[in-house]
Scaffold this motif. Structure first.
Motif, mmCIF file in Angstrom:
data_model
loop_
_atom_site.group_PDB
_atom_site.id
_atom_site.type_symbol
_atom_site.label_atom_id
_atom_site.label_comp_id
_atom_site.label_asym_id
_atom_site.label_seq_id
_atom_site.Cartn_x
_atom_site.Cartn_y
_atom_site.Cartn_z
ATOM 1 N N ILE A 28 1.193 -1.325 -0.103
ATOM 2 C CA ILE A 28 -0.486 0.008 0.250
ATOM 3 C C ILE A 28 0.805 1.078 -0.282
ATOM 4 O O ILE A 28 2.376 1.203 0.242
ATOM 5 C CB ILE A 28 -0.676 0.238 1.564
ATOM 6 C CG1 ILE A 28 -1.842 0.766 1.351
ATOM 7 C CG2 ILE A 28 -0.151 -0.026 2.407
ATOM 8 C CD1 ILE A 28 -3.399 1.410 2.004
ATOM 9 N N PHE A 29 0.705 2.243 -0.950
ATOM 10 C CA PHE A 29 1.384 3.546 -1.043
ATOM 11 C C PHE A 29 0.173 4.868 -1.069
ATOM 12 O O PHE A 29 -1.419 4.365 -0.818
ATOM 13 C CB PHE A 29 2.231 3.428 -2.309
ATOM 14 C CG PHE A 29 2.660 5.202 -2.756
ATOM 15 C CD1 PHE A 29 3.234 5.155 -2.160
ATOM 16 C CD2 PHE A 29 1.263 5.317 -3.766
ATOM 17 C CE1 PHE A 29 4.077 6.461 -2.961
ATOM 18 C CE2 PHE A 29 1.684 7.054 -3.421
ATOM 19 C CZ PHE A 29 3.261 7.542 -3.782
ATOM 20 N N TRP A 30 0.156 5.073 -0.052
ATOM 21 C CA TRP A 30 -0.302 6.831 -0.295
ATOM 22 C C TRP A 30 0.506 8.084 -0.045
ATOM 23 O O TRP A 30 1.710 7.834 0.568
ATOM 24 C CB TRP A 30 -0.589 6.512 1.245
ATOM 25 C CG TRP A 30 -0.126 6.593 2.616
ATOM 26 C CD1 TRP A 30 -0.593 7.515 3.501
ATOM 27 C CD2 TRP A 30 0.602 5.488 3.010
ATOM 28 N NE1 TRP A 30 -0.370 7.172 4.849
ATOM 29 C CE2 TRP A 30 0.138 6.074 4.358
ATOM 30 C CE3 TRP A 30 0.004 4.679 2.988
ATOM 31 C CZ2 TRP A 30 1.516 5.327 5.412
ATOM 32 C CZ3 TRP A 30 0.936 3.829 4.568
ATOM 33 C CH2 TRP A 30 1.292 4.358 4.906
ATOM 34 N N CYS A 31 0.069 9.686 -0.540
ATOM 35 C CA CYS A 31 0.597 10.463 -0.180
ATOM 36 C C CYS A 31 -1.130 11.592 0.037
ATOM 37 O O CYS A 31 -1.825 11.381 -0.692
ATOM 38 C CB CYS A 31 1.234 10.441 -1.619
ATOM 39 S SG CYS A 31 2.106 12.571 -2.044
ATOM 40 N N HIS A 32 -0.805 12.749 0.942
ATOM 41 C CA HIS A 32 -1.427 13.412 1.353
ATOM 42 C C HIS A 32 -1.327 14.616 -0.060
ATOM 43 O O HIS A 32 -0.385 14.655 -0.691
ATOM 44 C CB HIS A 32 -0.944 14.616 2.230
ATOM 45 C CG HIS A 32 -1.741 15.054 2.716
ATOM 46 N ND1 HIS A 32 -2.052 16.422 2.134
ATOM 47 C CD2 HIS A 32 -3.584 15.207 3.358
ATOM 48 C CE1 HIS A 32 -3.186 16.982 2.852
ATOM 49 N NE2 HIS A 32 -3.590 16.402 3.946
ATOM 50 N N PRO A 33 -2.249 14.974 -0.372
ATOM 51 C CA PRO A 33 -2.510 16.249 -1.682
ATOM 52 C C PRO A 33 -1.875 17.058 -1.226
ATOM 53 O O PRO A 33 -1.307 18.029 -2.470
ATOM 54 C CB PRO A 33 -4.295 16.447 -1.787
ATOM 55 C CG PRO A 33 -5.195 15.334 -1.363
ATOM 56 C CD PRO A 33 -3.801 14.382 0.113
ATOM 57 N N ASP A 34 -1.680 18.064 -0.540
ATOM 58 C CA ASP A 34 -0.683 18.516 -0.254
ATOM 59 C C ASP A 34 0.729 18.303 -0.344
ATOM 60 O O ASP A 34 1.774 19.456 -0.898
ATOM 61 C CB ASP A 34 -0.598 19.721 0.976
ATOM 62 C CG ASP A 34 -2.342 19.526 1.138
ATOM 63 O OD1 ASP A 34 -2.847 20.797 0.167
ATOM 64 O OD2 ASP A 34 -2.830 20.361 2.317
ATOM 65 N N ALA A 35 0.822 17.651 0.013
ATOM 66 C CA ALA A 35 2.316 17.243 -0.223
ATOM 67 C C ALA A 35 3.223 16.909 -1.288
ATOM 68 O O ALA A 35 3.853 16.639 -1.801
ATOM 69 C CB ALA A 35 2.445 15.683 0.296
ATOM 70 N N MET A 36 1.738 16.819 -2.276
ATOM 71 C CA MET A 36 2.404 15.967 -3.688
ATOM 72 C C MET A 36 2.116 17.182 -4.457
ATOM 73 O O MET A 36 3.006 17.971 -5.628
ATOM 74 C CB MET A 36 0.526 15.300 -4.656
ATOM 75 C CG MET A 36 1.197 14.960 -5.484
ATOM 76 S SD MET A 36 2.251 14.020 -6.639
ATOM 77 C CE MET A 36 2.939 12.649 -5.864
ATOM 78 N N LYS A 37 1.740 18.771 -4.217
ATOM 79 C CA LYS A 37 2.013 19.950 -4.585
ATOM 80 C C LYS A 37 3.471 20.574 -4.017
ATOM 81 O O LYS A 37 4.337 20.821 -4.577
ATOM 82 C CB LYS A 37 1.014 20.996 -3.655
ATOM 83 C CG LYS A 37 -1.051 20.452 -4.287
ATOM 84 C CD LYS A 37 -1.467 22.162 -3.697
ATOM 85 C CE LYS A 37 -3.056 21.886 -3.613
ATOM 86 N NZ LYS A 37 -3.652 22.036 -2.939
ATOM 87 N N LEU A 38 3.867 19.888 -3.245
ATOM 88 C CA LEU A 38 5.052 20.325 -2.918
ATOM 89 C C LEU A 38 6.257 19.053 -3.640
ATOM 90 O O LEU A 38 7.430 19.875 -3.990
ATOM 91 C CB LEU A 38 5.538 20.137 -1.144
ATOM 92 C CG LEU A 38 5.361 20.622 -0.427
ATOM 93 C CD1 LEU A 38 5.539 20.343 1.033
ATOM 94 C CD2 LEU A 38 5.862 22.059 -0.489
ATOM 95 N N VAL A 39 5.840 18.012 -3.890
ATOM 96 C CA VAL A 39 6.605 17.390 -4.606
ATOM 97 C C VAL A 39 6.663 17.812 -5.713
ATOM 98 O O VAL A 39 7.821 17.510 -6.753
ATOM 99 C CB VAL A 39 5.565 16.060 -4.588
ATOM 100 C CG1 VAL A 39 7.002 15.249 -5.785
ATOM 101 C CG2 VAL A 39 6.619 15.415 -3.475
ATOM 102 N N ASN A 40 5.970 18.344 -6.207
ATOM 103 C CA ASN A 40 5.797 19.426 -8.067
ATOM 104 C C ASN A 40 6.632 20.330 -8.371
ATOM 105 O O ASN A 40 6.683 20.457 -9.055
ATOM 106 C CB ASN A 40 4.448 19.186 -7.929
ATOM 107 C CG ASN A 40 3.904 18.009 -8.809
ATOM 108 O OD1 ASN A 40 4.168 17.116 -9.025
ATOM 109 N ND2 ASN A 40 2.615 18.041 -8.576
ATOM 110 N N ALA A 41 6.708 20.946 -7.175
ATOM 111 C CA ALA A 41 7.478 22.447 -6.784
ATOM 112 C C ALA A 41 8.803 22.344 -6.093
ATOM 113 O O ALA A 41 9.650 22.770 -6.991
ATOM 114 C CB ALA A 41 6.720 23.203 -5.821
#
Length: 89
Positions: A28-41
């Motif tokens: 199982i893998f999970w990522c918070h949506p706000d963390a994904m914004k940081l990942v993209n930036a």
């Protein structure tokens, strides 16, 4: 596990899971949506840490940590993986 999956859906987490059998979750893998914004930036530096088999189910926990340009760290995502295989991704 069903409750966890419902909560991930409810809070719009990015998530993925692999099944061993029809009823047994293998990975199982999970990522918070706000963390994904940081990942993209801030996607230049990432650290991956692995804690081996210290939990109840003896599964390794993978912690993906990103680093911002101001040298702050953030948790990008997490994963429990049954084993280290190329086809886990």
């Amino acid at each position: 596990m069903q409750h966890l999956m419902k909560l991930l859906e409810w809070d719009q987490y990015i998530h993925w899971h692999g099944l061993k059998d029809e009823d047994v979750v293998r990975d199982i893998f999970w990522c918070h949506p706000d963390a994904m914004k940081l990942v993209n930036a801030c996607n230049l530096v990432f650290l991956i840490d692995n804690t081996y088999k210290t939990n109840r189910y003896k599964l390794p926990l993978h912690d993906f940590v990103g680093v911002t340009p101001t040298r702050m760290t953030f948790s990008a995502s997490f994963a429990y993986l049954e084993g280290e295989r190329l086809n886990n991704v």
